[in-house]
Design a protein around this motif. Structure first.
Motif, PDB file in Angstrom:
ATOM      1  N   ARG A 171      -6.182  -2.948  -9.708  1.00  0.00           N
ATOM      2  CA  ARG A 171      -5.099  -2.821  -8.733  1.00  0.00           C
ATOM      3  C   ARG A 171      -5.527  -3.262  -7.344  1.00  0.00           C
ATOM      4  O   ARG A 171      -4.962  -2.825  -6.344  1.00  0.00           O
ATOM      5  N   SER A 172      -6.500  -4.138  -7.309  1.00  0.00           N
ATOM      6  CA  SER A 172      -6.982  -4.607  -6.000  1.00  0.00           C
ATOM      7  C   SER A 172      -5.901  -5.422  -5.305  1.00  0.00           C
ATOM      8  O   SER A 172      -5.081  -6.091  -5.940  1.00  0.00           O
ATOM      9  N   ASP A 173      -5.922  -5.363  -3.976  1.00  0.00           N
ATOM     10  CA  ASP A 173      -4.975  -6.128  -3.173  1.00  0.00           C
ATOM     11  C   ASP A 173      -5.196  -7.618  -3.426  1.00  0.00           C
ATOM     12  O   ASP A 173      -6.327  -8.114  -3.409  1.00  0.00           O
ATOM     13  N   GLU A 174      -4.104  -8.336  -3.686  1.00  0.00           N
ATOM     14  CA  GLU A 174      -4.209  -9.766  -3.968  1.00  0.00           C
ATOM     15  C   GLU A 174      -4.820 -10.524  -2.793  1.00  0.00           C
ATOM     16  O   GLU A 174      -5.511 -11.530  -2.980  1.00  0.00           O
ATOM     17  N   ARG A 175      -4.594 -10.034  -1.571  1.00  0.00           N
ATOM     18  CA  ARG A 175      -5.175 -10.696  -0.411  1.00  0.00           C
ATOM     19  C   ARG A 175      -6.700 -10.556  -0.407  1.00  0.00           C
ATOM     20  O   ARG A 175      -7.426 -11.482  -0.004  1.00  0.00           O
ATOM     21  N   VAL A 176      -7.173  -9.398  -0.861  1.00  0.00           N
ATOM     22  CA  VAL A 176      -8.630  -9.211  -0.955  1.00  0.00           C
ATOM     23  C   VAL A 176      -9.217 -10.106  -2.038  1.00  0.00           C
ATOM     24  O   VAL A 176     -10.289 -10.697  -1.878  1.00  0.00           O
ATOM     25  N   HIS A 210      -5.305 -12.669   8.384  1.00  0.00           N
ATOM     26  CA  HIS A 210      -4.221 -11.699   8.546  1.00  0.00           C
ATOM     27  C   HIS A 210      -4.319 -10.890   9.832  1.00  0.00           C
ATOM     28  O   HIS A 210      -3.452 -10.055  10.096  1.00  0.00           O
ATOM     29  N   VAL A 215      -5.850  -5.937   6.851  1.00  0.00           N
ATOM     30  CA  VAL A 215      -6.198  -5.723   5.440  1.00  0.00           C
ATOM     31  C   VAL A 215      -7.577  -5.078   5.396  1.00  0.00           C
ATOM     32  O   VAL A 215      -8.556  -5.646   5.884  1.00  0.00           O
TER      33      VAL A 215
END
Length: 734
Positions: A171-176, A210, A215
């Motif tokens: 479930r990691s942030d897609e931006r990360v 960002h 983030v």
């Protein structure tokens, strides 16, 4: 084309097929022959099997055929979903043929699924029945499941949602995730750092893309898991980099189906400390040739240091020559006792009578590394002479010669660790008294190695050798050779003494009134009378003469005479030196002797110093013996007295070491494993092994100053004589 139920489509009259990129119609079938007509009216006739075997053959309008059930994937489905798919299969069978067990099932079809019902009526009945049982299905669902079953079989009835695996990034942030991939891309090709450094770089990328603090980076543990999931295993920070020597797939194991199809050759240092010719200690170099098909060590040569191209070239000829039995070897090591068709082989090649149990294999292809020795002109020329092709291994790819590399490890494990002077594979496992323990010379180690190859390697089961008829039993190299020889045959390759001389290195020198001068040594013989001061006629070499020499025995050379024959030319001081010596021992002597103004006196001094060097360590006169234990052991070695590891043999009355008459009482003494001068030579070859090329006799007379009476054979009462080197006997061998 006709089809019914789940039957496979068939070719029939009127069907349309695709063949050779065009559409055809079947107009006639006459037994195995089919007649086709295309859109332009072209008629073609062919066998049905030829038509169906065409790569682009297809039936136009044919429904897809269900494939073979994918039971392997089906077993990975959760148990509840498997039971659900099997239940759907029974329902579909009842819809299509009236029985839940499918065609051929036992029982009577129910009325709603009887022969008088259409397929649409059966589907509506099955949907109502399943809803009454608690299934949330409709007629459309039943029709969809029937279609899946026809296309994919049982696997089509499985709910694929239950097979979805968890995402690698969780479930990691897609931006990360995007920032981590960008950081890995930037680090690719650069020196590796740590994961913490990669985490800081990821934070900088997020702040620039960002804004600062928008983030947040995940925790260290989560970030480490994310990097492990996204990075190439060979590019993970903190792990060893992928080097050029790493094996890059695709690669496959080497497979050879007949003896000699592929032979791998390589050189390495032996893990044994030996006494070299000049008295120093060192690890000799071992060069071996391993046949891939039988895993046999077909040749092995030990040299004090600096393996030369001639050693690799002579290694080739040794493969094609039977290895003779030594006088002190047990009879169990004879080829006649091995698991090979000895009678048939001996009838073809008489040289095999009395040979040791080692295969005689003429290689077809030799795989070598790109070492200077194996790509030299001498080695390549020797391979061309014997009709052998040379295949260099890819650079920095040791897996290309995995068989010979693994054999080196087996030699260290099975042989070297049981020999005095074993050094271990590296300095961390080396003992403290290795130098004091070393007592074997290089020729003695060669003799021990030759005997171990026969009794310890060729007769030992190898896990890589399996016969197709007995895959459960591991065969020995000799057993595999015997099995493959029976299938592939055996062709002997006779080699003469001239062939051996041709393989020796070549030097070009002038023949002066004094003879031939090489490295402060003068070689002379009456045979040079017609060559002195004259040109050889070879304009490319300035009229110099072609000289062949053995780098490991400087006591004689060979000159090619105008008629093409070789003539042996001895060193003028050969009588002073009764054992072979190589260039290293000669250079050591030259450094020890001061250069004199008189050339003849200087050469005589060198000969005397060399003789003294080879006699070094002989017993001192008198009972007292001083010095260290190691020096005393070297004295015992040179003198032939008993030391640990020596073998005791009793000479029978009537014969001495050199084959001449001994005293009537017989003499008992300790000798090391080595070649016995005057031992029987092999028919058709005239040499026992490569030690014969090096001068043969490695044994020294116990007292070089003592006089031997004629006919006594050097076995004077009760002494332990080893006999002087006989140059005439060596010439007869050649």
């Amino acid at each position: 084309m006709v089809s019914g139920g789940r039957r496979r489509p068939v070719v029939a009259v009127g069907a349309h097929v695709v063949f050779e990129g065009r559409s055809w119609q079947v107009v006639a079938l006459e037994g195995p022959v089919v007649r086709l007509v295309d859109e332009r009216g072209v008629v073609a006739s062919m066998l049905v099997g030829y038509l169906c075997a065409a790569p682009d053959f297809a039936l136009v309008g044919a429904a897809p055929v269900a494939g073979v059930p994918q039971w392997g994937l089906f077993q990975t489905v959760p148990l509840r979903e498997r039971e659900r798919a099997l239940a759907w299969q029974r329902h579909i069978h009842e819809i299509e043929c009236g029985l839940p067990d499918g065609p051929g099932g036992v029982g009577v079809a129910r009325a709603q699924y009887g022969p008088g019902r259409s397929m649409a009526e059966r589907e509506r009945a099955k949907a109502e029945e399943m809803r009454a049982s608690g299934w949330a299905v409709s007629v459309a669902t039943v029709q969809r499941m029937r279609g899946r079953y026809r296309r994919q079989g049982l696997w089509g009835l499985v709910d694929k949602r239950t097979m979805r695996g968890a995402s690698a990034t969780g479930r990691s942030d897609e931006r990360v995730v995007v920032a981590v991939l960008e950081a890995l891309r930037r680090q690719r090709g650069r020196s590796k750092g740590t994961v913490e450094g990669l985490r800081r770089l990821t934070g900088e990328i997020l702040d620039r893309a960002h804004g600062p603090g928008v983030v947040a980076l995940p925790s260290r543990a989560t970030f480490y898991r994310l990097v492990n999931a996204l990075a190439d295993p060979a590019e993970l920070p903190g792990r060893a980099a992928r080097t050029a020597s790493a094996t890059t797939p695709p690669f496959a194991a080497v497979v050879a189906s007949r003896p000699g199809e592929q032979v791998q050759v390589d050189t390495t240092r032996l893990d044994v400390m030996a006494v070299l010719g000049d008295g120093r200690l060192g690890r000799p170099e071992l060069t071996i040739a391993v046949d891939v098909a039988t895993r046999s060590i077909v040749a092995a040569v030990l040299r004090p240091a600096g393996t030369k191209a001639v050693d690799a070239a002579l290694l080739l000829a040794e493969m094609a020559v039977p290895h003779p039995m030594r006088p002190h070897w047990p009879e169990a090591l004879e080829l006649s006792r091995a698991s090979v068709p000895y009678e048939r082989l001996a009838a073809i090649d008489g040289r095999l009578e009395g040979a040791a149990a080692r295969p005689v294999i003429v290689p077809e292809t030799i795989v070598v590394d790109r070492g200077r020795v194996f790509v030299s002109e001498a080695f390549v020329a020797a391979c061309e002479t014997l009709g052998v092709s040379v295949q260099p291994a890819p650079p920095r790819r040791p897996a290309a010669k995995g068989v010979v590399e693994r054999t080196f490890g087996a030699i260290n494990t099975l042989f070297c660790q049981h020999v005095a002077g074993y050094t271990g594979s590296n300095t961390t496992v080396r003992g403290h008294g290795v130098e004091d323990e070393a007592c074997w010379t290089v020729p003695q180690l060669q003799e021990l190695l030759d005997e171990w190859i026969v009794c310890g390697w060729q007769s030992r089961p190898h896990e890589g050798l399996r016969h197709p008829m007995t895959p459960g039993a591991a065969l020995t190299p000799n057993e595999m050779w015997g099995a493959l020889v029976g299938a592939c045959g055996y062709v002997p390759v006779p080699l003469t003494g001239r062939d051996y001389v041709e393989l020796l290195p070549v030097r070009w020198h002038r023949v002066t009134e004094r003879g031939i001068r090489i490295d402060h040594r003068t070689y002379d013989h009456p045979v040079l009378g017609a060559c002195r001061g004259r040109s050889s006629g070879v304009a490319a070499r300035g009229g110099k003469w072609e000289i062949h020499h053995n780098p490991h025995d400087g006591r004689l050379v060979w000159i090619r005479l105008p008629g093409g024959k070789f003539a042996e030319v001895p060193w003028i001081h050969r009588d002073h030196v009764n054992a072979p010596f190589d260039v290293h021992a000669w250079r050591h002597v030259r450094e020890s002797v001061e250069r004199r103004g008189d050339r003849e006196r200087h050469e005589a001094d060198l000969a005397e110093a060399l003789a003294a060097l080879l006699r070094e360590g002989r017993p001192a006169v008198g009972p007292a013996r001083g010095g260290s234990r190691r020096s005393r052991e070297r004295e015992d070695i040179a003198a032939g007295r008993a030391v640990p590891g020596a073998r005791r043999v009793v000479r029978q009355a009537g014969t001495g070491h050199d084959g001449r008459a001994a005293n009537s009482e017989g003499v008992a003494g300790f000798v090391f494993p080595g070649r016995v001068p005057g031992a029987a030579t092999h028919d058709g070859v005239g040499v026992e092994s490569w030690d014969d090329l090096d001068g043969g006799d490695e044994f020294l007379d116990e007292d070089p100053d003592s006089e031997t009476e004629a006919g006594s054979g050097g076995a004077s009462g009760g002494g332990v004589g080893f006999g002087l080197y006989d140059a005439h006997a060596e010439a007869e061998l050649w």
